[in-house]
Design a protein around this motif. Structure first.
Motif, short mmCIF file in Angstrom:
data_model
loop_
_atom_site.label_atom_id
_atom_site.label_comp_id
_atom_site.label_asym_id
_atom_site.label_seq_id
_atom_site.Cartn_x
_atom_site.Cartn_y
_atom_site.Cartn_z
N UNK A 28 0.81 -1.21 0.00
CA UNK A 28 0.00 0.00 0.00
C UNK A 28 0.84 1.27 0.00
N UNK A 29 1.97 1.25 0.68
CA UNK A 29 2.79 2.45 0.83
C UNK A 29 3.94 2.49 -0.18
N UNK A 30 3.93 1.55 -1.12
CA UNK A 30 4.94 1.49 -2.18
C UNK A 30 6.36 1.48 -1.61
N UNK A 31 6.58 0.67 -0.61
CA UNK A 31 7.90 0.57 0.00
C UNK A 31 8.81 -0.31 -0.84
N UNK A 32 10.06 0.11 -1.00
CA UNK A 32 10.98 -0.65 -1.84
C UNK A 32 11.37 -2.00 -1.24
N UNK A 33 11.35 -3.01 -2.08
CA UNK A 33 11.89 -4.33 -1.73
C UNK A 33 12.75 -4.75 -2.91
N UNK A 34 13.99 -5.12 -2.62
CA UNK A 34 14.98 -5.43 -3.66
C UNK A 34 15.52 -6.83 -3.41
N UNK A 35 15.51 -7.66 -4.44
CA UNK A 35 16.15 -8.96 -4.32
C UNK A 35 17.58 -8.82 -4.80
N UNK A 36 18.53 -9.09 -3.91
CA UNK A 36 19.95 -8.95 -4.23
C UNK A 36 20.52 -10.19 -4.88
#
Length: 153
Positions: A28-36
């Motif tokens: 909902x808050x468009x928080x970044x998640x990155x797969x390294x």
């Protein structure tokens, strides 16, 4: 709610009669998640920033308050601490993605209010220490939390 209103509501929403709305989870808050990295195939993906609508509504006020408190305390350049998150996530991705030291791991980063959460599976504590040390060196990172576990291949 009167029974006739409930029937009309379920009909309008396209829900089967008498069944509650699904509890779908969204970022909902468009928080970044990155797969390294992604070399341990049986490592479960983290939930990351996925919330139900009810959870989102419960967190909304606190997020606004925490985000602006940082600015009012002169600890942030931006008026909201969450505004840093996309920049931090991109800097982390550029620094860490495809690094040879991370071979054999499956790791994700979630950035929320200048806090970076490391999740997934590593093949050594050395990998996790390297990631944490690198993240702590990035501008505007306030805290690094490790929720990943070490697993041998």
């Amino acid at each position: 709610m009167p029974r006739t209103h409930w029937r009309l509501l379920t009909l309008l929403l396209g829900l089967p009669w008498g069944q509650a709305a699904p509890t779908e989870r969204h970022n909902w808050f468009n928080e970044p998640i990155v797969q390294l990295s992604s070399e341990l195939p049986d490592c479960p993906a983290p939930d990351g920033p996925l919330l139900t609508e009810e959870q989102m509504r419960a967190q909304a006020h606190d997020r606004i308050e925490r985000g602006t408190t940082c600015y009012l305390a002169h600890e942030c350049r931006y008026a909201n601490a969450y505004s840093y998150d996309p920049e931090i996530a991109e800097a982390a991705r550029q620094r860490l993605q495809d690094k040879p030291l991370l071979r054999g791991s499956t790791l994700w980063l979630t950035v929320q209010r200048r806090f970076v959460r490391i999740e997934g599976c590593a093949t050594s504590q050395r990998q996790l220490d390297y990631v944490a040390r690198t993240l702590r060196g990035l501008p505007d990172v306030q805290q690094v939390e490790i929720y990943a576990r070490v697993r041998l291949r």
